[in-house]
Write a protein that holds these residues in place. Sequence first.
Motif, PDB file in Angstrom:
ATOM      1  N   ARG A 126       4.491  17.781  -6.103  1.00 42.18           N
ATOM      2  CA  ARG A 126       5.124  19.057  -6.450  1.00 42.18           C
ATOM      3  C   ARG A 126       5.228  19.264  -7.963  1.00 42.18           C
ATOM      4  O   ARG A 126       5.081  20.382  -8.451  1.00 42.18           O
ATOM      5  N   HIS A 127       5.488  18.197  -8.710  1.00 44.71           N
ATOM      6  CA  HIS A 127       5.695  18.322 -10.161  1.00 44.71           C
ATOM      7  C   HIS A 127       4.455  17.910 -10.963  1.00 44.71           C
ATOM      8  O   HIS A 127       4.532  17.753 -12.181  1.00 44.71           O
ATOM      9  N   HIS A 128       3.336  17.741 -10.271  1.00 45.28           N
ATOM     10  CA  HIS A 128       2.034  17.491 -10.907  1.00 45.28           C
ATOM     11  C   HIS A 128       1.997  16.238 -11.780  1.00 45.28           C
ATOM     12  O   HIS A 128       1.326  16.208 -12.811  1.00 45.28           O
ATOM     13  N   VAL A 129       2.718  15.221 -11.359  1.00 46.66           N
ATOM     14  CA  VAL A 129       2.680  13.933 -12.066  1.00 46.66           C
ATOM     15  C   VAL A 129       1.564  13.100 -11.434  1.00 46.66           C
ATOM     16  O   VAL A 129       1.558  12.908 -10.211  1.00 46.66           O
ATOM     17  N   PRO A 130       0.617  12.622 -12.219  1.00 44.55           N
ATOM     18  CA  PRO A 130      -0.463  11.804 -11.659  1.00 44.55           C
ATOM     19  C   PRO A 130       0.073  10.562 -10.941  1.00 44.55           C
ATOM     20  O   PRO A 130       1.046   9.947 -11.387  1.00 44.55           O
ATOM     21  N   THR A 155       5.893   5.066   1.412  1.00 41.19           N
ATOM     22  CA  THR A 155       5.493   6.458   1.203  1.00 41.19           C
ATOM     23  C   THR A 155       6.282   7.026   0.039  1.00 41.19           C
ATOM     24  O   THR A 155       7.515   7.092   0.086  1.00 41.19           O
ATOM     25  N   VAL A 156       5.570   7.438  -1.010  1.00 42.52           N
ATOM     26  CA  VAL A 156       6.200   8.101  -2.146  1.00 42.52           C
ATOM     27  C   VAL A 156       6.342   9.572  -1.779  1.00 42.52           C
ATOM     28  O   VAL A 156       5.370  10.214  -1.379  1.00 42.52           O
ATOM     29  N   PHE A 157       7.571  10.091  -1.909  1.00 43.89           N
ATOM     30  CA  PHE A 157       7.783  11.495  -1.547  1.00 43.89           C
ATOM     31  C   PHE A 157       8.336  12.322  -2.692  1.00 43.89           C
ATOM     32  O   PHE A 157       8.447  13.548  -2.591  1.00 43.89           O
ATOM     33  N   HIS A 158       8.680  11.685  -3.833  1.00 43.63           N
ATOM     34  CA  HIS A 158       9.273  12.418  -4.945  1.00 43.63           C
ATOM     35  C   HIS A 158       8.902  11.751  -6.257  1.00 43.63           C
ATOM     36  O   HIS A 158       9.110  10.555  -6.426  1.00 43.63           O
ATOM     37  N   VAL A 159       8.322  12.549  -7.176  1.00 45.27           N
ATOM     38  CA  VAL A 159       7.992  12.064  -8.512  1.00 45.27           C
ATOM     39  C   VAL A 159       8.199  13.218  -9.489  1.00 45.27           C
ATOM     40  O   VAL A 159       7.676  14.314  -9.278  1.00 45.27           O
ATOM     41  N   MET A 160       8.966  12.975 -10.538  1.00 42.96           N
ATOM     42  CA  MET A 160       9.139  13.980 -11.589  1.00 42.96           C
ATOM     43  C   MET A 160       9.700  13.312 -12.831  1.00 42.96           C
ATOM     44  O   MET A 160      10.079  12.139 -12.791  1.00 42.96           O
ATOM     45  N   LEU A 161       9.751  14.082 -13.937  1.00 47.63           N
ATOM     46  CA  LEU A 161      10.413  13.562 -15.122  1.00 47.63           C
ATOM     47  C   LEU A 161      11.848  13.230 -14.765  1.00 47.63           C
ATOM     48  O   LEU A 161      12.501  13.972 -14.008  1.00 47.63           O
ATOM     49  N   ALA A 162      12.327  12.116 -15.257  1.00 51.93           N
ATOM     50  CA  ALA A 162      13.683  11.662 -14.910  1.00 51.93           C
ATOM     51  C   ALA A 162      14.721  12.654 -15.436  1.00 51.93           C
ATOM     52  O   ALA A 162      14.692  13.053 -16.597  1.00 51.93           O
ATOM     53  N   ARG A 163      15.620  13.018 -14.540  1.00 54.72           N
ATOM     54  CA  ARG A 163      16.724  13.905 -14.898  1.00 54.72           C
ATOM     55  C   ARG A 163      17.926  13.066 -15.309  1.00 54.72           C
ATOM     56  O   ARG A 163      18.157  11.981 -14.771  1.00 54.72           O
ATOM     57  N   PRO A 203       0.841  -1.198   0.000  1.00 52.44           N
ATOM     58  CA  PRO A 203       0.000   0.000   0.000  1.00 52.44           C
ATOM     59  C   PRO A 203       0.881   1.255   0.000  1.00 52.44           C
ATOM     60  O   PRO A 203       1.905   1.310   0.660  1.00 52.44           O
ATOM     61  N   ILE A 204       0.436   2.250  -0.761  1.00 50.29           N
ATOM     62  CA  ILE A 204       1.234   3.463  -0.928  1.00 50.29           C
ATOM     63  C   ILE A 204       0.542   4.650  -0.270  1.00 50.29           C
ATOM     64  O   ILE A 204      -0.656   4.861  -0.446  1.00 50.29           O
ATOM     65  N   THR A 205       1.337   5.437   0.450  1.00 45.50           N
ATOM     66  CA  THR A 205       0.919   6.727   0.975  1.00 45.50           C
ATOM     67  C   THR A 205       1.657   7.771   0.148  1.00 45.50           C
ATOM     68  O   THR A 205       2.816   7.568  -0.223  1.00 45.50           O
ATOM     69  N   TRP A 206       1.005   8.885  -0.125  1.00 50.92           N
ATOM     70  CA  TRP A 206       1.603   9.931  -0.948  1.00 50.92           C
ATOM     71  C   TRP A 206       1.893  11.148  -0.087  1.00 50.92           C
ATOM     72  O   TRP A 206       0.973  11.768   0.449  1.00 50.92           O
ATOM     73  N   ALA A 207       3.160  11.493   0.053  1.00 53.15           N
ATOM     74  CA  ALA A 207       3.540  12.726   0.751  1.00 53.15           C
ATOM     75  C   ALA A 207       3.147  13.913  -0.126  1.00 53.15           C
ATOM     76  O   ALA A 207       3.080  13.791  -1.360  1.00 53.15           O
ATOM     77  N   HIS A 208       2.903  15.057   0.486  1.00 48.71           N
ATOM     78  CA  HIS A 208       2.557  16.260  -0.282  1.00 48.71           C
ATOM     79  C   HIS A 208       3.634  16.584  -1.308  1.00 48.71           C
ATOM     80  O   HIS A 208       3.335  17.031  -2.416  1.00 48.71           O
ATOM     81  N   SER A 209       4.883  16.330  -0.958  1.00 50.08           N
ATOM     82  CA  SER A 209       5.993  16.637  -1.860  1.00 50.08           C
ATOM     83  C   SER A 209       5.949  15.799  -3.143  1.00 50.08           C
ATOM     84  O   SER A 209       6.503  16.205  -4.168  1.00 50.08           O
ATOM     85  N   ALA A 210       5.269  14.662  -3.122  1.00 48.92           N
ATOM     86  CA  ALA A 210       5.175  13.807  -4.308  1.00 48.92           C
ATOM     87  C   ALA A 210       4.383  14.478  -5.427  1.00 48.92           C
ATOM     88  O   ALA A 210       4.532  14.129  -6.590  1.00 48.92           O
TER      89      ALA A 210
END
Length: 91
Positions: A12-16, A70-78, A3-10
């Motif tokens: 930040r980059h508006h990735v669904p 807990t997912v805390f970071h999601v964005m396009l891969a750098r 089960p996944i919890t989503w931190a607010h920071s996850a």
Amino acid sequence: MAPITWAHSADRHHVPHEDAVHAIVNAVYFVPRLDEGRTGGMAPDLYIGPGRDGRLLEVMLERVSRTEATVFHVMLARTKIVNEARRRLGR
């Protein structure tokens, strides 16, 4: 998958969230315990994989327990993160 919890920071980059889960499940690179934990918990895991549209995403999560994360970071891969994953995996 735990089960996944989503931190607010996850968000930040508006990735669904669905794209982040798709990237985790279909990861091209997985680096366990990437660096020190941010919340005093376990060190975060890095997943690099495609979102539903095929673009590579970087997703970082902390395992809260054996059954939760807990997912805390999601964005396009750098490029620097992809290169770091490759380096750590010896690719």
